[in-house]
Design a protein around this motif. Sequence first.
Motif, mmCIF file in Angstrom:
data_model
loop_
_atom_site.group_PDB
_atom_site.id
_atom_site.type_symbol
_atom_site.label_atom_id
_atom_site.label_comp_id
_atom_site.label_asym_id
_atom_site.label_seq_id
_atom_site.Cartn_x
_atom_site.Cartn_y
_atom_site.Cartn_z
ATOM 1 N N GLY A 134 -6.167 38.759 0.936
ATOM 2 C CA GLY A 134 -5.500 38.039 -0.134
ATOM 3 C C GLY A 134 -4.961 36.709 0.353
ATOM 4 O O GLY A 134 -4.590 36.567 1.517
ATOM 5 N N VAL A 135 -4.923 35.732 -0.554
ATOM 6 C CA VAL A 135 -4.376 34.413 -0.254
ATOM 7 C C VAL A 135 -3.298 34.126 -1.304
ATOM 8 O O VAL A 135 -3.599 33.944 -2.480
ATOM 9 N N ALA A 136 -2.056 34.083 -0.837
ATOM 10 C CA ALA A 136 -0.911 33.983 -1.752
ATOM 11 C C ALA A 136 -0.577 32.524 -2.047
ATOM 12 O O ALA A 136 0.463 32.003 -1.614
ATOM 13 N N LEU A 137 -1.448 31.858 -2.780
ATOM 14 C CA LEU A 137 -1.133 30.500 -3.187
ATOM 15 C C LEU A 137 0.117 30.498 -4.065
ATOM 16 O O LEU A 137 0.320 31.433 -4.847
ATOM 17 N N PRO A 138 0.956 29.490 -3.952
ATOM 18 C CA PRO A 138 2.131 29.426 -4.835
ATOM 19 C C PRO A 138 1.710 29.407 -6.297
ATOM 20 O O PRO A 138 0.929 28.550 -6.718
ATOM 21 N N ALA A 168 -8.534 24.862 -5.208
ATOM 22 C CA ALA A 168 -7.279 25.454 -4.741
ATOM 23 C C ALA A 168 -6.144 24.447 -4.843
ATOM 24 O O ALA A 168 -5.013 24.802 -5.219
ATOM 25 N N GLU A 169 -6.423 23.212 -4.517
ATOM 26 C CA GLU A 169 -5.418 22.152 -4.655
ATOM 27 C C GLU A 169 -4.946 22.043 -6.095
ATOM 28 O O GLU A 169 -3.744 21.943 -6.371
ATOM 29 N N LEU A 170 -5.883 22.093 -7.045
ATOM 30 C CA LEU A 170 -5.527 21.996 -8.462
ATOM 31 C C LEU A 170 -4.702 23.201 -8.905
ATOM 32 O O LEU A 170 -3.768 23.062 -9.703
ATOM 33 N N LEU A 171 -5.039 24.388 -8.410
ATOM 34 C CA LEU A 171 -4.268 25.582 -8.765
ATOM 35 C C LEU A 171 -2.824 25.456 -8.308
ATOM 36 O O LEU A 171 -1.892 25.774 -9.053
ATOM 37 N N VAL A 172 -2.623 25.019 -7.061
ATOM 38 C CA VAL A 172 -1.267 24.894 -6.528
ATOM 39 C C VAL A 172 -0.508 23.789 -7.253
ATOM 40 O O VAL A 172 0.648 23.972 -7.667
ATOM 41 N N THR A 176 2.869 24.511 -9.391
ATOM 42 C CA THR A 176 4.156 24.160 -8.769
ATOM 43 C C THR A 176 4.430 22.665 -8.721
ATOM 44 O O THR A 176 5.559 22.266 -8.474
ATOM 45 N N GLY A 177 3.403 21.844 -8.898
ATOM 46 C CA GLY A 177 3.581 20.402 -8.744
ATOM 47 C C GLY A 177 3.525 19.947 -7.304
ATOM 48 O O GLY A 177 3.575 18.749 -7.024
ATOM 49 N N ALA A 178 3.409 20.892 -6.369
ATOM 50 C CA ALA A 178 3.375 20.565 -4.942
ATOM 51 C C ALA A 178 1.930 20.429 -4.468
ATOM 52 O O ALA A 178 0.986 20.802 -5.166
ATOM 53 N N SER A 179 1.772 19.921 -3.265
ATOM 54 C CA SER A 179 0.453 19.776 -2.673
ATOM 55 C C SER A 179 0.072 21.030 -1.898
ATOM 56 O O SER A 179 0.937 21.779 -1.438
ATOM 57 N N LEU A 180 -1.219 21.228 -1.770
ATOM 58 C CA LEU A 180 -1.716 22.364 -0.985
ATOM 59 C C LEU A 180 -1.579 22.062 0.500
ATOM 60 O O LEU A 180 -1.988 21.011 0.976
ATOM 61 N N HIS A 181 -0.956 23.008 1.232
ATOM 62 C CA HIS A 181 -0.836 22.893 2.685
ATOM 63 C C HIS A 181 -1.756 23.934 3.314
ATOM 64 O O HIS A 181 -1.877 25.062 2.798
#
Length: 283
Positions: A134-138, A168-172, A176-181
């Motif tokens: 699993g990958v727990a993206l915000p 994935a960047e678009l999902l995050v 949340t409005g934040a960038s994918l790290h």
Amino acid sequence: MRPPYPPPPERSAELRRRFAEEARSERPDLSTLCLLVGAEADGTLDEAGLDAAQIELDRLAGLLPFRPGGPHSWAVSLRELLGDRCGFRGAAADYQRLESSLLHEVLRRRRGLPILLSVVWMEVARRAGAPVYGVALPGHFVVGFGPPDEQVLVDPFDGGRVLTGGDAELLVTGATGASLHPSMLGPADPLEVVLRILNNVRAWAAARPERSDVSLWAVELSLLLPSHPARLRYERAQLLVQRGDFLAGAGELEAYADVVVSVDEPAAARVRQQAHAARAMLN
């Protein structure tokens, strides 16, 4: 009270004992923990139902081709089976249903929240021998296949769509409005997954004050996990007071104040005032 209805106290105590034992085992089993959460929520889920859910996961795994290839091939095979053939996916309305957080109901309805659909993907793939996690993206849980340098991400909520570089960047960003790290793309520990599921249950119940019973059992299961936020003890105390158990709630508030006093004396004083107010309601 609207369904699902909770189990009787004796059954609940046994489920919680098993949940705590599994959570503290050397290798906690994600499907077992999720199904015990479901049994705590739904008193109709008996031992035969727990077994049937595990058998269904085994059956689905048996429908996958034998070792289809690398991470991308695994991702496509899971999408074709679970998303296309079996119809597992999510919709906005699923966020309004408690059943969307219960694994046995997700297996039955083939609908659920992103994290529960991801559990189905992970458990079926794991049984078939896939390199899955699993990958727990915000804000949006997804599933990963393969090592970091070959990682392939899929979105079970979208039927298992294979995510491209910017997805994935678009999902995050959308959630949340934040960038994918890059650190967000690592494997999620099974206990982290379970805690996040219980957080979703608590969020569902918080929007429905008449279901404080659901909030309470979700908090109490969270507290059985080896690692959990200390503030959950405060939340449990508040729920006890809200549900009319003033004496127990006051005792929990005082215990929480004793924990936080060393780091935040003003907060501890406020909690003790709340405990005093709760005891006053007994008069």
